[in-house]
Design a protein around this motif. Structure first.
Motif, PDB file in Angstrom:
ATOM      1  N   ALA B   4       0.851  -1.179   0.000  1.00  0.00           N
ATOM      2  CA  ALA B   4       0.000   0.000   0.000  1.00  0.00           C
ATOM      3  C   ALA B   4       0.889   1.232   0.000  1.00  0.00           C
ATOM      4  CB  ALA B   4      -0.889  -0.012   1.231  1.00  0.00           C
ATOM      5  N   PHE B   5       0.618   2.120  -0.883  1.00  0.00           N
ATOM      6  CA  PHE B   5       1.442   3.312  -0.988  1.00  0.00           C
ATOM      7  C   PHE B   5       0.725   4.495  -0.353  1.00  0.00           C
ATOM      8  CE2 PHE B   5       4.751   1.571  -3.428  1.00  0.00           C
ATOM      9  CZ  PHE B   5       4.165   0.569  -4.168  1.00  0.00           C
ATOM     10  N   GLY B   6       1.471   5.433   0.109  1.00  0.00           N
ATOM     11  CA  GLY B   6       0.910   6.610   0.769  1.00  0.00           C
ATOM     12  C   GLY B   6       0.312   7.564  -0.229  1.00  0.00           C
ATOM     13  N   ILE B   7       0.085   8.735   0.227  1.00  0.00           N
ATOM     14  CA  ILE B   7      -0.669   9.677  -0.584  1.00  0.00           C
ATOM     15  C   ILE B   7       0.141  10.936  -0.737  1.00  0.00           C
ATOM     16  CG2 ILE B   7      -2.933  10.703  -0.878  1.00  0.00           C
ATOM     17  CD1 ILE B   7      -3.657   8.788   1.504  1.00  0.00           C
ATOM     18  N   ILE B  10      -1.535  13.812  -3.056  1.00  0.00           N
ATOM     19  CA  ILE B  10      -2.679  14.594  -2.587  1.00  0.00           C
ATOM     20  C   ILE B  10      -2.233  15.850  -1.852  1.00  0.00           C
ATOM     21  CG2 ILE B  10      -4.467  14.566  -0.815  1.00  0.00           C
ATOM     22  CD1 ILE B  10      -5.458  12.110  -1.785  1.00  0.00           C
ATOM     23  N   MET B 185      -1.925  12.153 -10.580  1.00  0.00           N
ATOM     24  CA  MET B 185      -1.475  12.056  -9.206  1.00  0.00           C
ATOM     25  C   MET B 185      -0.747  10.722  -9.108  1.00  0.00           C
ATOM     26  SD  MET B 185      -3.651  13.381  -6.025  1.00  0.00           S
ATOM     27  CE  MET B 185      -4.885  12.118  -5.970  1.00  0.00           C
ATOM     28  N   ASP B 188      -1.932   7.724 -11.283  1.00  0.00           N
ATOM     29  CA  ASP B 188      -3.373   7.791 -11.528  1.00  0.00           C
ATOM     30  C   ASP B 188      -3.767   9.090 -12.223  1.00  0.00           C
ATOM     31  OD1 ASP B 188      -3.898   5.391 -10.396  1.00  0.00           O
ATOM     32  OD2 ASP B 188      -4.730   6.177  -8.535  1.00  0.00           O
ATOM     33  N   ASN B 203     -10.556  -2.809  -8.523  1.00  0.00           N
ATOM     34  CA  ASN B 203      -9.379  -3.677  -8.499  1.00  0.00           C
ATOM     35  C   ASN B 203      -8.572  -3.493  -7.217  1.00  0.00           C
ATOM     36  OD1 ASN B 203      -9.800  -5.080 -10.872  1.00  0.00           O
ATOM     37  ND2 ASN B 203      -8.873  -3.480 -12.129  1.00  0.00           N
ATOM     38  N   ASP B 204      -8.559  -2.273  -6.675  1.00  0.00           N
ATOM     39  CA  ASP B 204      -7.861  -2.030  -5.408  1.00  0.00           C
ATOM     40  C   ASP B 204      -8.451  -2.863  -4.274  1.00  0.00           C
ATOM     41  OD1 ASP B 204      -5.732  -0.427  -5.749  1.00  0.00           O
ATOM     42  OD2 ASP B 204      -6.732   1.440  -5.199  1.00  0.00           O
ATOM     43  N   ALA B 217     -13.315   5.519   1.503  1.00  0.00           N
ATOM     44  CA  ALA B 217     -11.919   5.397   1.080  1.00  0.00           C
ATOM     45  C   ALA B 217     -11.314   6.776   0.808  1.00  0.00           C
ATOM     46  CB  ALA B 217     -11.828   4.511  -0.168  1.00  0.00           C
ATOM     47  N   ILE B 220     -10.720   8.496   4.195  1.00  0.00           N
ATOM     48  CA  ILE B 220      -9.529   7.963   4.856  1.00  0.00           C
ATOM     49  C   ILE B 220      -8.271   8.464   4.142  1.00  0.00           C
ATOM     50  CG2 ILE B 220      -8.247   5.844   5.404  1.00  0.00           C
ATOM     51  CD1 ILE B 220     -10.974   4.444   5.746  1.00  0.00           C
ATOM     52  N   ALA B 221      -8.360   8.567   2.810  1.00  0.00           N
ATOM     53  CA  ALA B 221      -7.194   8.993   2.030  1.00  0.00           C
ATOM     54  C   ALA B 221      -6.765  10.417   2.378  1.00  0.00           C
ATOM     55  CB  ALA B 221      -7.492   8.878   0.532  1.00  0.00           C
ATOM     56  N   ARG B 257     -10.557   1.442 -10.843  1.00  0.00           N
ATOM     57  CA  ARG B 257      -9.212   1.120 -10.361  1.00  0.00           C
ATOM     58  C   ARG B 257      -9.238   0.702  -8.914  1.00  0.00           C
ATOM     59  NH1 ARG B 257      -7.267   5.824 -13.464  1.00  0.00           N
ATOM     60  NH2 ARG B 257      -7.908   7.056 -11.697  1.00  0.00           N
TER      61      ARG B 257
END
Lengths: 151, 257, 107
Positions: B4-7, B10, B185, B188, B203-204, B217, B220-221, B257
């Motif tokens: 899992a990759f961070g953000i 954003i 981003m 994406d 898919n995620d 989601a 939370i992101a 996605r």
């Protein structure tokens, strides 16, 4: 500590270059884990390029589901058919993704499925014919990094 | 297998300008509305279009079984035509209670009022399957969701949520999905944030989920504390977003996605 | 019972090579994911798939964690006569999930 001289570096790198050129032709399988996985399945038999067509997207927007099509050229008769087709990943924790077993009754050695890929890499498809010969195809896909992945 | 990759991306958007809430109902002109489908790669689009390979159809099949065996078919005889406009009718106000309900809520009302059955929990497998089956009957239809006077307060509350900054990243929905839709981003492309494909197979998630799960989601992101799925906040947001997607085609079960 | 979707052509002629499609609902839990508490989620995958026509194996597959959730397979067979197709998945637990479909072949 003795500083490393430029001449030494050249000598060492020359040695590396020589040993690389002496590697057998199967050096395309650079990743040791994948190489072992291929050897475990097919032994040390030579693997030839061709007869296999592997299609995966150039760009995969999610590594959890990458569409894959593989077709092997074969008449698929009792005397001449594809027995096995195995898919290997260079970067997954387990290199072997799946192995498909055909019979002459399959009629056509073609499969479509979805696979997981842990990052940008080459994927390899190796087919074994009923005469024991091995054929392969490789394809590269870029698995993009998502922006907002939340578990 | 896949980390899992961070953000990182954003946070870069956090400095963008805010749009005043009253200026316009929607930040995207009607002629520029684009479904999330158009932000997918050709291969992911092909998966959605494949009437066998689209994994969301597993839930349609399960839902159809529940619909037929669970007694729904006693009242709803012709699921093929009866639900054709369902993507343009929910969320709606329940005439009996006056409460705002979405399709999930409507299915649960059927159970409690007409079948003496307990409510199915939000995002439970059976509720997702029934919702997706009913919604799939509206697949391909154009969304035309009217905001009546009675729905107006819910629309306004949803709009307010869409334009309110929240979370540690201090981001509002519009900053990504109005102002930066189409921008990159990381790997994406930011979509316009429409919900015309939901319930959708992401898919995620490697599974199918509701629009509310998608809202969660996003919340939370941006490192916000998300409200509950099925909560009034998310129902109001669903009203706003459904109207915001007017003119789009209902795609559920879509692939995202 | 697991949700299984199958596709078998309904107008095959004898000698035709036909495409068969199969999909099953399964998380294919890889064993590499962690839950919100940071604990590894135990691996639980389908390990084997087999398609038989009457009693003869047409096609089979070994699955590993690199196969996507809700695995999809499209493959082929040479249609000779009418009969029963059996699609069978085996989970690592030993549990077996089966669905059959009739194959009608025009002679």
């Amino acid at each position: 500590m003795t500083p490393i001289k430029r001449r030494d570096v050249l000598r060492i790198s020359g040695g590396v270059a020589v040993s690389l050129t002496l590697l057998p032709k199967s050096a395309w399988a650079d990743e040791p884990a994948m190489r072992k996985s291929i050897r475990d399945m097919f032994g040390d038999k030579p693997i030839q390029d061709g007869r296999v067509t592997l299609t995966i997207p150039t760009l995969s927007e999610n590594g959890y589901s990458v569409s894959m099509n593989v077709e092997v050229e074969s008449p698929m008769t009792e005397n001449d058919y594809v027995t096995k087709l195995a898919i290997f990943s260079e970067r997954n924790p387990i290199p072997l993704i799946a192995a498909y077993h055909f019979t002459p009754a399959s009629g056509r050695a073609r499969i479509a499925s979805n696979i997981r890929l842990g990052g940008t890499q080459n994927v390899h498809a190796i087919a074994q014919m009923s005469d024991g010969s091995l054929w392969r195809a490789s394809a590269k896909t870029f698995v993009t990094l998502a922006a907002c992945v939340v578990l | 297998m896949i980390r899992a990759f961070g953000i990182i991306g954003i946070a870069l958007l956090a400095g963008c300008s805010e749009k005043p809430v009253d200026e316009a109902a929607f930040g995207i002109a009607p002629e520029n509305i684009r479904s999330g489908y158009e932000f997918l790669t050709a291969e992911t689009q092909a998966l959605q279009n494949d009437d066998f390979a689209n994994p969301g159809l597993l839930w349609v099949q399960t839902g159809q079984g529940l619909f037929q065996d669970g007694g729904c078919a006693a009242c709803h005889n012709d699921p093929g035509t009866e639900f054709r406009s369902v993507a343009s009718t929910f969320p709606a106000l329940d005439p009996q209670s006056g409460k705002l309900i979405n399709l999930e809520g409507r299915i649960n009302l059927c159970r409690t009022r007409h079948q003496s059955l307990p409510e199915l929990p939000y995002e439970s497998d059976d509720l997702l399957a029934l919702t997706t089956f009913v919604k799939s009957r509206a697949r391909g239809g154009t969304i035309d969701y009217q905001i009546t006077d009675a729905l107006q307060p819910h629309f306004a509350a949803g709009q307010n949520y869409f334009y309110s900054k929240r979370g540690q990243f201090n981001l509002s929905c519009n900053q990504c999905h109005d102002e930066n839709a189409g921008a990159k981003m990381r790997g994406d492309t930011v979509s316009q944030g429409h919900i015309n494909g939901f319930p959708a197979y992401r898919n995620d998630w490697q599974t199918l989920g509701s629009s509310h799960r998608r809202f969660e989601a996003c919340d939370i992101a941006v490192r916000a504390d998300p409200p509950a799925l099925g909560s009034q906040t998310y129902l109001d947001l669903e009203v706003y977003l459904t109207a915001r997607g007017n003119g789009l085609t209902s795609e559920s079960p879509a692939i995202r996605r | 019972m697991r949700n299984i979707r199958l596709s078998v052509p309904d107008n095959a002629k004898s000698g035709d090579v036909i495409e068969l499609k199969a999909m099953i609902r399964h998380d294919m839990e890889s064993g590499y994911r962690v839950n919100i508490q940071g604990q590894t989620i135990a691996r639980n995958i389908l390990t084997f798939f087999e398609c038989r026509f009457d009693d003869n194996v047409i096609f089979s597959a070994d699955f590993h964690p690199g196969v996507s959730a809700n695995p999809l397979l499209k493959f082929h067979m040479r249609a000779q006569k009418s009969g029963t197709l059996t699609f069978e998945w085996t989970e690592q637990t030993g549990q077996i999930f089966t669905k059959t479909a009739a194959l009608a072949v025009l002679e």
